[in-house]
Design a protein around this motif. Structure first.
Motif, short mmCIF file in Angstrom:
data_model
loop_
_atom_site.label_atom_id
_atom_site.label_comp_id
_atom_site.label_asym_id
_atom_site.label_seq_id
_atom_site.Cartn_x
_atom_site.Cartn_y
_atom_site.Cartn_z
N VAL A 1 94.50 2.19 36.40
CA VAL A 1 94.16 1.36 35.96
C VAL A 1 94.09 0.47 35.70
O VAL A 1 93.81 -0.86 34.58
N LEU A 2 94.84 -0.89 37.28
CA LEU A 2 94.53 -1.95 37.07
C LEU A 2 93.17 -1.92 37.17
O LEU A 2 93.03 -3.51 36.81
N ASP A 3 91.96 -1.44 37.52
CA ASP A 3 90.89 -1.99 37.49
C ASP A 3 90.09 -2.10 36.10
O ASP A 3 89.25 -2.99 35.34
N LEU A 4 90.84 -1.08 35.53
CA LEU A 4 90.49 -0.78 33.92
C LEU A 4 90.87 -1.57 32.89
O LEU A 4 89.83 -2.73 32.20
N LEU A 5 92.50 -2.38 33.72
CA LEU A 5 92.92 -3.86 31.96
C LEU A 5 91.58 -4.38 32.52
O LEU A 5 91.20 -5.23 31.60
N GLY A 6 90.94 -4.63 34.22
CA GLY A 6 90.22 -5.83 34.72
C GLY A 6 88.83 -5.99 34.06
O GLY A 6 88.29 -6.83 33.43
N SER A 7 88.57 -4.52 33.79
CA SER A 7 86.30 -4.26 33.06
C SER A 7 86.91 -4.85 31.75
O SER A 7 86.00 -4.24 31.38
N ASP A 8 87.33 -3.62 31.63
CA ASP A 8 87.31 -3.73 30.07
C ASP A 8 88.23 -4.63 29.04
O ASP A 8 87.63 -4.83 28.33
N LEU A 9 89.19 -5.11 29.75
CA LEU A 9 89.97 -6.48 28.38
C LEU A 9 89.86 -7.16 29.08
O LEU A 9 90.58 -8.11 28.83
N ASP A 10 89.37 -7.66 30.60
CA ASP A 10 89.45 -9.22 31.53
C ASP A 10 90.68 -9.57 31.31
O ASP A 10 91.12 -10.28 31.28
N LEU A 11 91.91 -8.24 31.81
CA LEU A 11 92.78 -8.30 32.05
C LEU A 11 93.59 -8.60 33.67
O LEU A 11 93.02 -7.49 33.80
N ARG A 12 94.03 -9.41 34.52
CA ARG A 12 93.64 -8.94 36.21
C ARG A 12 95.39 -8.86 36.12
O ARG A 12 96.47 -9.64 35.15
N ALA A 13 95.65 -7.93 36.45
CA ALA A 13 97.11 -7.56 36.64
C ALA A 13 97.76 -7.11 37.82
O ALA A 13 96.49 -6.47 38.26
N TRP A 14 99.10 -6.98 38.08
CA TRP A 14 98.80 -6.54 39.59
C TRP A 14 100.56 -5.42 39.51
O TRP A 14 101.50 -5.70 38.07
#
Length: 618
Positions: A152-165
């Protein structure tokens, strides 16, 4: 949102002056400016609104448009209010740079366009996030094969440009997309998350970490409605590098949906830990019940494949005992289960990228205390196979396999704390619970044959995570931990358990919210001092030291520091005088004054011992 949508919305009063072939561009935001050079405030994809106050003549149009084009804006919209028709030099400059140009009707306020764009863009992003959540829900339903939190973190980054951990309460990185967070940042965020959770405020929590970056923290709760003290010390949380303060409600709810999905993964891992908990309970029941070593050994052999799959029998074991005490907590915050969950997080081994942490410990609860059985692994030994790990099952040393450790796991991978005993690199890195690198250990492919495991060290166990845990404990909680020596056989487990329990009692007698003690502290006077009644301790120290404190206050004579230095130098006049930068005669005068005020003789061993104990108890 496309530029064509803006053009076709009559209420916005936009008239296209150029760029008919560029109307498929995506608008990601809106900015109003009359600066001659607004490029420093642009990130790309904006609709730029301007009243043309920056234009003093035809020569100004070309550099202005060139800057906008280089910044990657979607389009320029110029207002006609007060200036009349849009100047032809601006139309020509936009045509040269293929930048779509709109004229804004004088009856339409820029605020109307801004509100419309913001509403549409936010709605589309929320829709994108809904798609992300839906895709991740399908991934999570596939179990571990779905990729875990990283998916899900990969998808947040690729789709919404959100970096998350996804981080644990101790700052251990459980999942992340892209570059890992620096250890000090993880420690700061873990502390901020726990402190905010204790207040009861609704999430997300805003935190500013090292470097001035802003993060929004979303708790991952698997027991909604429970006393926060039952979960705050072992909670996972989602850290997003963004300020969620101005996010619409729909977007916040979808991020909470992501945390609920990560909570499913947390529950799956907790279910796997249930097997290890049962094994630990059985082993400790045998040890506490005085079972024969052969029976304990048989149960340990049965537990070893669970703790070290594919790793063979560990040559040594260690025991850790922990207790969490609250001044006033309900039954949901029972100290035993809270301490168990905390130990499981604290001792979890950091994983290689793409793999979940390996649990090498089994933790049981008895008498409101958590007891962890920790197998020690020699340096250079191949790490156990892990689900999803690259090359799982292949040999690899602790030097060349990220996350492999010497002995037990490092405490959450958090390093660089101010109270770390050694360098940040050693205090929070894999293997940091041991005594560090061995001088006789070759680089690259492991340790010498027959190398001993590196025991877990009490002084490093909490060095990197003391700060975050203290914030989670607040003003009404205490964490005390005791660590045993390593033992080589089942016969030594009973003694190891007693050592860990006594060490925890020594830790409990110390001041502070988070305290730890090891077996090495049990072979001296400190084993006895914590169990002397408080009134006896106060009377003993007052009788010996109060006259010296009073004299120091009146004359600034520094008799107490002199006494401490004299005892620390084993009564050596020359060494003590050198340490204090005094003449020996001055030192003799001070010691004589101490003896005169207290009626003691510092040449006698008994009096030296009394002073030594009084100083330690004061």
């Amino acid at each position: 949102m496309r530029l064509s949508t803006l053009r076709d919305t009559d209420a916005l009063g936009l008239r296209l002056l150029g760029g008919e072939n560029e109307l498929d561009r995506t608008v990601r935001g809106v900015m109003t400016t009359d600066l001659r050079d607004p490029s420093r405030y642009l990130t790309g994809g904006e609709l730029v609104l301007t009243g043309l106050a920056w234009r003093h003549g035809p020569e100004d149009s070309e550099p202005f448009v060139r800057l906008l084009s280089a910044a990657g804006v979607a389009a320029l919209a110029a207002g006609e209010a007060g200036v009349g028709p849009i100047p032809q030099d601006l139309v020509d400059a936009c045509a040269r740079h293929r930048l779509p140009l709109f004229a804004v009707d004088e009856r339409v306020a820029f605020a109307t366009i801004t509100e419309y764009v913001v509403r549409q863009v936010s709605g589309e992003r929320a829709g994108d996030l809904a798609a992300v959540v839906d895709r991740h829900r399908r991934l999570m339903s596939a179990g571990p094969a779905g990729g875990g939190p990283d998916a899900v973190l990969d998808l947040l980054g690729s789709d919404l440009d959100l970096r998350a951990w996804v981080l644990s309460s101790t700052g251990r990185e459980i999942g992340g997309a892209g570059q890992p967070l620096p250890a000090p940042v993880r420690a700061e965020l873990a502390g901020a998350q726990q402190a905010a959770s204790r207040t009861g405020r609704p999430a997300p929590y805003r935190a500013t970490a090292q470097g001035g970056r802003t993060y929004s923290l979303f708790p991952v709760r698997t027991a909604p409605g429970a006393d926060v003290r039952a979960t705050v010390l072992s909670d996972w949380f989602l850290a997003v590098e963004a300020d969620a303060g101005d996010w619409p409600a729909e977007r916040l709810e979808l991020l909470r949906g992501v945390t609920r999905l990560i909570g499913v993964e947390r529950e799956r891992r907790d279910a796997a830990r249930a097997v290890r908990r049962r094994l630990a309970t059985e082993v400790f029941e045998l040890v506490r019940g005085g079972a024969a070593p052969s029976e304990i050994g048989a149960r340990l052999r049965a537990a070893t494949p669970v703790l070290l799959p594919g790793g063979g029998a560990p040559p040594q074991w260690q025991i850790v005992v922990a207790r969490v005490d609250w001044d006033d907590a309900g039954p949901e915050a029972a100290p035993g289960p809270v301490a168990r969950a905390l130990l499981e997080e604290l001792l979890a081994e950091p994983a290689e990228p793409g793999a979940e942490a390996a649990d090498r410990v089994a933790v049981a609860v008895a008498d409101d205390r958590a007891m962890a059985l920790v197998p020690l692994v020699p340096p250079g030994r191949p790490a156990p196979a892990r689900a999803g790990a690259p090359g799982a099952g292949s040999a690899g040393s602790d030097e060349d396999a990220p996350g492999a450790v010497q002995g037990p796991a490092a405490p959450s991978g958090v390093g660089g704390a101010a109270d770390a005993p050694d360098s940040p690199e050693s205090a929070g890195s894999p293997g940091s619970l041991g005594s560090g690198a061995r001088a006789d250990r070759p680089a690259g492919n492991g340790a010498p044959a027959g190398a001993e495991p590196v025991p877990l060290r009490a002084d490093r166990l909490l060095a990197a995570v003391r700060g975050p845990l203290a914030r989670g404990l607040g003003e009404d909680g205490r964490l005390t931990i005791g660590v045993s020596a390593a033992v080589h056989s089942p016969e030594g487990l009973r003694g190891a358990l007693e050592e860990a329990r006594h060490a925890r009692r020594v830790a409990a007698a110390r001041p502070g919210r988070v305290c730890v003690a090891g077996d090495d502290e049990l072979a001296s006077h400190v084993l006895l001092l914590p169990f002397v009644p408080d009134d006896v301790r106060r009377a003993f120290t007052a009788r010996l030291l109060d006259p010296l404190h009073a004299y120091d206050r009146r004359h600034r004579a520094e008799l107490i520091p002199t006494l401490e230095a004299f005892l620390d130098c084993d009564g050596s006049w020359t060494r003590c005088a050198s340490r204090l930068h005094l003449h020996v005669n001055t030192l003799r005068y001070r010691i004589g004054r101490i003896e005169q005020l207290t009626g003691r003789d510092l040449a006698r061993l008994e009096d030296k011992l009394d002073f030594f104990l009084a100083l330690r108890m004061s």
